[in-house]
Design a protein around this motif. Structure first.
Motif, PDB file in Angstrom:
ATOM      1  N   HIS A   8      -8.498   8.344  15.740  1.00  0.00           N
ATOM      2  CA  HIS A   8      -9.609   9.206  16.140  1.00  0.00           C
ATOM      3  C   HIS A   8      -9.611   9.285  17.670  1.00  0.00           C
ATOM      4  CE1 HIS A   8     -11.276   9.219  12.061  1.00  0.00           C
ATOM      5  NE2 HIS A   8     -11.008   7.914  12.016  1.00  0.00           N
ATOM      6  N   ILE A   9      -9.341  10.464  18.184  1.00  0.00           N
ATOM      7  CA  ILE A   9      -9.222  10.678  19.629  1.00  0.00           C
ATOM      8  C   ILE A   9     -10.311  11.647  20.078  1.00  0.00           C
ATOM      9  CG2 ILE A   9      -7.695  11.344  21.518  1.00  0.00           C
ATOM     10  CD1 ILE A   9      -6.564   9.048  19.931  1.00  0.00           C
ATOM     11  N   LYS A  10     -11.070  11.253  21.073  1.00  0.00           N
ATOM     12  CA  LYS A  10     -12.071  12.133  21.668  1.00  0.00           C
ATOM     13  C   LYS A  10     -11.707  12.361  23.133  1.00  0.00           C
ATOM     14  CE  LYS A  10     -15.915  10.828  18.649  1.00  0.00           C
ATOM     15  NZ  LYS A  10     -17.310  10.303  18.597  1.00  0.00           N
ATOM     16  N   VAL A  11     -11.660  13.627  23.525  1.00  0.00           N
ATOM     17  CA  VAL A  11     -11.219  13.994  24.873  1.00  0.00           C
ATOM     18  C   VAL A  11     -12.265  14.893  25.519  1.00  0.00           C
ATOM     19  CG1 VAL A  11      -9.430  15.125  26.235  1.00  0.00           C
ATOM     20  CG2 VAL A  11      -8.798  13.834  24.193  1.00  0.00           C
ATOM     21  N   ASP A  12     -12.658  14.558  26.735  1.00  0.00           N
ATOM     22  CA  ASP A  12     -13.551  15.384  27.542  1.00  0.00           C
ATOM     23  C   ASP A  12     -12.799  15.818  28.802  1.00  0.00           C
ATOM     24  OD1 ASP A  12     -15.498  14.852  25.711  1.00  0.00           O
ATOM     25  OD2 ASP A  12     -16.514  13.342  26.921  1.00  0.00           O
ATOM     26  N   GLY A  13     -13.120  17.019  29.261  1.00  0.00           N
ATOM     27  CA  GLY A  13     -12.470  17.466  30.490  1.00  0.00           C
ATOM     28  C   GLY A  13     -12.979  18.815  30.946  1.00  0.00           C
ATOM     29  N   ALA A  14     -12.261  19.379  31.902  1.00  0.00           N
ATOM     30  CA  ALA A  14     -12.654  20.654  32.508  1.00  0.00           C
ATOM     31  C   ALA A  14     -11.456  21.587  32.535  1.00  0.00           C
ATOM     32  CB  ALA A  14     -13.183  20.434  33.924  1.00  0.00           C
ATOM     33  N   VAL A  15     -11.739  22.862  32.527  1.00  0.00           N
ATOM     34  CA  VAL A  15     -10.686  23.867  32.656  1.00  0.00           C
ATOM     35  C   VAL A  15     -10.412  24.077  34.143  1.00  0.00           C
ATOM     36  CG1 VAL A  15     -10.025  26.255  32.223  1.00  0.00           C
ATOM     37  CG2 VAL A  15     -11.269  24.963  30.481  1.00  0.00           C
ATOM     38  N   ASP A  16      -9.229  23.704  34.561  1.00  0.00           N
ATOM     39  CA  ASP A  16      -8.870  23.841  35.980  1.00  0.00           C
ATOM     40  C   ASP A  16      -8.397  25.246  36.328  1.00  0.00           C
ATOM     41  OD1 ASP A  16      -9.541  21.350  36.794  1.00  0.00           O
ATOM     42  OD2 ASP A  16      -7.505  20.577  37.000  1.00  0.00           O
ATOM     43  N   GLU A  17      -7.731  25.881  35.362  1.00  0.00           N
ATOM     44  CA  GLU A  17      -7.107  27.170  35.681  1.00  0.00           C
ATOM     45  C   GLU A  17      -6.901  27.952  34.390  1.00  0.00           C
ATOM     46  OE1 GLU A  17      -3.073  28.774  38.010  1.00  0.00           O
ATOM     47  OE2 GLU A  17      -3.360  26.642  37.558  1.00  0.00           O
ATOM     48  N   VAL A  18      -7.210  29.234  34.429  1.00  0.00           N
ATOM     49  CA  VAL A  18      -6.925  30.142  33.317  1.00  0.00           C
ATOM     50  C   VAL A  18      -6.443  31.464  33.910  1.00  0.00           C
ATOM     51  CG1 VAL A  18      -7.808  31.343  31.294  1.00  0.00           C
ATOM     52  CG2 VAL A  18      -8.721  29.107  31.885  1.00  0.00           C
ATOM     53  N   LEU A  19      -5.306  31.944  33.432  1.00  0.00           N
ATOM     54  CA  LEU A  19      -4.733  33.194  33.935  1.00  0.00           C
ATOM     55  C   LEU A  19      -5.197  34.361  33.068  1.00  0.00           C
ATOM     56  CD1 LEU A  19      -1.084  32.005  34.689  1.00  0.00           C
ATOM     57  CD2 LEU A  19      -3.095  31.980  36.190  1.00  0.00           C
ATOM     58  N   VAL A  46       0.445   8.421   9.113  1.00  0.00           N
ATOM     59  CA  VAL A  46      -0.425   8.374  10.296  1.00  0.00           C
ATOM     60  C   VAL A  46      -1.069   9.741  10.467  1.00  0.00           C
ATOM     61  CG1 VAL A  46      -0.571   7.983  12.773  1.00  0.00           C
ATOM     62  CG2 VAL A  46       1.034   6.628  11.397  1.00  0.00           C
ATOM     63  N   GLN A  47      -2.387   9.779  10.360  1.00  0.00           N
ATOM     64  CA  GLN A  47      -3.140  11.016  10.526  1.00  0.00           C
ATOM     65  C   GLN A  47      -3.783  11.050  11.916  1.00  0.00           C
ATOM     66  OE1 GLN A  47      -2.977  13.333   8.118  1.00  0.00           O
ATOM     67  NE2 GLN A  47      -1.727  11.890   6.906  1.00  0.00           N
ATOM     68  N   LEU A  48      -4.054  12.267  12.385  1.00  0.00           N
ATOM     69  CA  LEU A  48      -4.631  12.443  13.717  1.00  0.00           C
ATOM     70  C   LEU A  48      -5.918  13.256  13.614  1.00  0.00           C
ATOM     71  CD1 LEU A  48      -1.371  13.319  15.701  1.00  0.00           C
ATOM     72  CD2 LEU A  48      -2.501  11.097  15.541  1.00  0.00           C
ATOM     73  N   ASP A  49      -6.988  12.689  14.126  1.00  0.00           N
ATOM     74  CA  ASP A  49      -8.281  13.371  14.192  1.00  0.00           C
ATOM     75  C   ASP A  49      -8.650  13.488  15.669  1.00  0.00           C
ATOM     76  OD1 ASP A  49     -10.874  14.349  13.753  1.00  0.00           O
ATOM     77  OD2 ASP A  49     -11.695  12.312  13.664  1.00  0.00           O
ATOM     78  N   VAL A  50      -8.440  14.676  16.236  1.00  0.00           N
ATOM     79  CA  VAL A  50      -8.622  14.896  17.673  1.00  0.00           C
ATOM     80  C   VAL A  50      -9.770  15.868  17.898  1.00  0.00           C
ATOM     81  CG1 VAL A  50      -7.547  15.694  19.805  1.00  0.00           C
ATOM     82  CG2 VAL A  50      -6.170  14.462  18.113  1.00  0.00           C
ATOM     83  N   LYS A  51     -10.687  15.497  18.755  1.00  0.00           N
ATOM     84  CA  LYS A  51     -11.807  16.359  19.131  1.00  0.00           C
ATOM     85  C   LYS A  51     -11.790  16.544  20.644  1.00  0.00           C
ATOM     86  CE  LYS A  51     -14.957  15.283  15.309  1.00  0.00           C
ATOM     87  NZ  LYS A  51     -13.944  14.603  14.493  1.00  0.00           N
ATOM     88  N   VAL A  52     -11.932  17.787  21.099  1.00  0.00           N
ATOM     89  CA  VAL A  52     -11.887  18.129  22.519  1.00  0.00           C
ATOM     90  C   VAL A  52     -13.188  18.801  22.921  1.00  0.00           C
ATOM     91  CG1 VAL A  52     -10.716  19.491  24.292  1.00  0.00           C
ATOM     92  CG2 VAL A  52      -9.372  18.344  22.516  1.00  0.00           C
ATOM     93  N   SER A  53     -13.732  18.387  24.047  1.00  0.00           N
ATOM     94  CA  SER A  53     -14.938  19.005  24.591  1.00  0.00           C
ATOM     95  C   SER A  53     -14.670  19.501  26.003  1.00  0.00           C
ATOM     96  CB  SER A  53     -16.105  18.008  24.622  1.00  0.00           C
ATOM     97  OG  SER A  53     -16.467  17.624  23.309  1.00  0.00           O
ATOM     98  N   VAL A  54     -14.888  20.794  26.222  1.00  0.00           N
ATOM     99  CA  VAL A  54     -14.771  21.373  27.563  1.00  0.00           C
ATOM    100  C   VAL A  54     -16.129  21.246  28.236  1.00  0.00           C
ATOM    101  CG1 VAL A  54     -14.385  23.471  28.898  1.00  0.00           C
ATOM    102  CG2 VAL A  54     -12.918  22.953  26.937  1.00  0.00           C
TER     103      VAL A  54
END
Length: 405
Positions: A300-311, A386-394
């Motif tokens: 179980h992976i939880k990731v927080d971050g910001a968008v640095d660049e979008v073209l 091995v299963q992966l449960d990934v959640k991302v928050s911008v």
């Protein structure tokens, strides 16, 4: 007893105590009499000549080509009044060939005007050709583990190139290549593709426990820089290098080990390219046993971050755009983690992901019954789902340039 005799008797214990205290500096060596070794590179000679014979005899004939990086204190000074010249050379490399590390150090002592001193050793670089031989890696660092001057925080690195080339990397802004390599190994907050620093004390524990492990791998870009975005994978049973993870796979291993401290993830959505900056990542591991009494795992992976660049981005403040970016980053993280798991399970059969450690701490009795089957005999590790449960928050998406609706 006379007064003088009594006085002498009272002074005797004080004299003895003083002699003990004063003897504490009997082995002191002045700083200007030390040859400070800050880096060691270990290669095989270009032509390794070994005669036919028994295994022990062949191993005894094998020699190491060891390069020692030694500080020139005058070159470190930027003050000409101190006797040094600003910009002067701060080190020199001396190469020795011997069949043991201890005798190579003894031969170094025969060539230096100052006694070699290892307390400030920063990095040990070992070539792939040595690390791939069974038990040779452990034998190579054995001397440094026994040496009383050694710090257990000294970094250990593997290189596909010649170790001597790595120790000749000399960036313009750094006087000591060894210090450059040490600082380079700490840049984990800037890149998710750099494995955490590999300290000789940690490597020693892996070897004693016969655990598979990963350590930093360095490649030589050119004389001005080296690159540290690969991981060297070691089999815990044979204590030998079995292969490398690419930079992407190294990032995947950092996620699996819960050691991501920062960096960027490139992603694409709706044919647009973006960059996601990692600010926080957490990992938890779940294990379930099926009817066959064998484990399966879920990360179980939880990731927080910001968008640095979008073209050519739409309005990145709108909820649909944020959800699309989160999903795109999630898919990218899952992809690199799956690449890592596939290589570790099916190509190397080396558990450096932490599953063995998890079973040891949380399912000890099952683990002790199946310990020898995990990697060595039954290959249980290679067959476990091995299963992966990934959640991302911008957390921050920004909206600097509105180019599309």
């Amino acid at each position: 007893m006379t007064r003088a005799a009594r006085r002498r008797r009272r002074m005797l214990p004080l004299a003895l105590a003083s002699s003990i205290l004063l003897s504490g500096c009997w082995d002191r060596v002045e700083i200007d009499q030390r040859g400070f070794v800050v880096g060691v590179g270990i290669d095989e000679p270009a032509k390794q000549e070994e005669k036919q014979g028994s295994g022990n005899q062949s191993r005894a004939k094998q020699t190491f080509k060891v390069v020692y990086q030694i500080v020139m204190p005058a070159g470190l000074s930027t003050n000409k009044s101190d006797g040094g010249e600003s910009g002067g050379k701060a080190f020199f490399n001396m190469t020795v060939e011997e069949n043991t590390m201890a005798t190579s150090m003894a031969k170094l002592s025969q060539r230096l005007s100052r006694a070699p001193f290892f307390e400030h050793l920063k990095v040990i670089v070992i070539s792939e050709s040595i690390a791939r031989k069974p038990r040779k890696f452990a034998e190579t660092i054995d001397f440094f583990l026994r040496e009383s001057q050694m710090r257990r925080s000294t970094r250990v690195m593997i290189t596909r190139d010649r170790a001597v080339n790595i120790l000749n990397t000399h960036p313009p802004d750094q006087k000591l290549p060894s210090q450059y390599l040490e600082e380079l190994s700490d840049n984990t907050k800037e890149s998710s593709r750099i494995l955490p620093e590999s300290r000789i004390g940690d490597v020693h524990e892996f070897l004693l426990k016969r655990k598979s492990f990963a350590i930093q791998a360095v490649t030589n870009g050119n004389p001005n820089y080296s690159t540290l975005t690969e991981a060297a994978i070691f089999n815990g049973t044979s204590n030998q290098l079995v292969g490398f993870l690419t930079s992407q796979e190294t990032a995947g291993l950092n996620f699996l080990q819960g050691k991501v401290k920062g960096g960027q993830i490139k992603f694409s959505f709706d044919d647009r390219l973006g960059v996601f900056s990692l600010e926080k990542a957490t990992k938890s591991l779940e294990c379930k046993f099926g009817p066959d009494h064998l484990p399966s795992f879920t990360y179980h992976i939880k990731v927080d971050g910001a968008v640095d660049e979008v073209l050519h981005a739409p309005d990145t403040l709108k909820e649909p755009s944020i959800k699309k970016m989160e999903e795109a980053v999630r898919k990218e993280i899952v992809k690199i983690m799956e690449m890592t798991i596939n290589k570790l399970q099916h190509e190397y059969n080396c558990d450096v992901m932490g599953l063995r450690e998890y079973l040891f701490h949380n399912h000890y009795y099952w683990f002790k019954q199946h310990e020898n089957e995990w990697e060595e005999q039954g290959n249980l590790f290679a067959t476990r789902p091995v299963q992966l449960d990934v959640k991302v928050s911008v957390r921050r998406s920004g909206n600097i340039n509105l180019t599309e609706d």
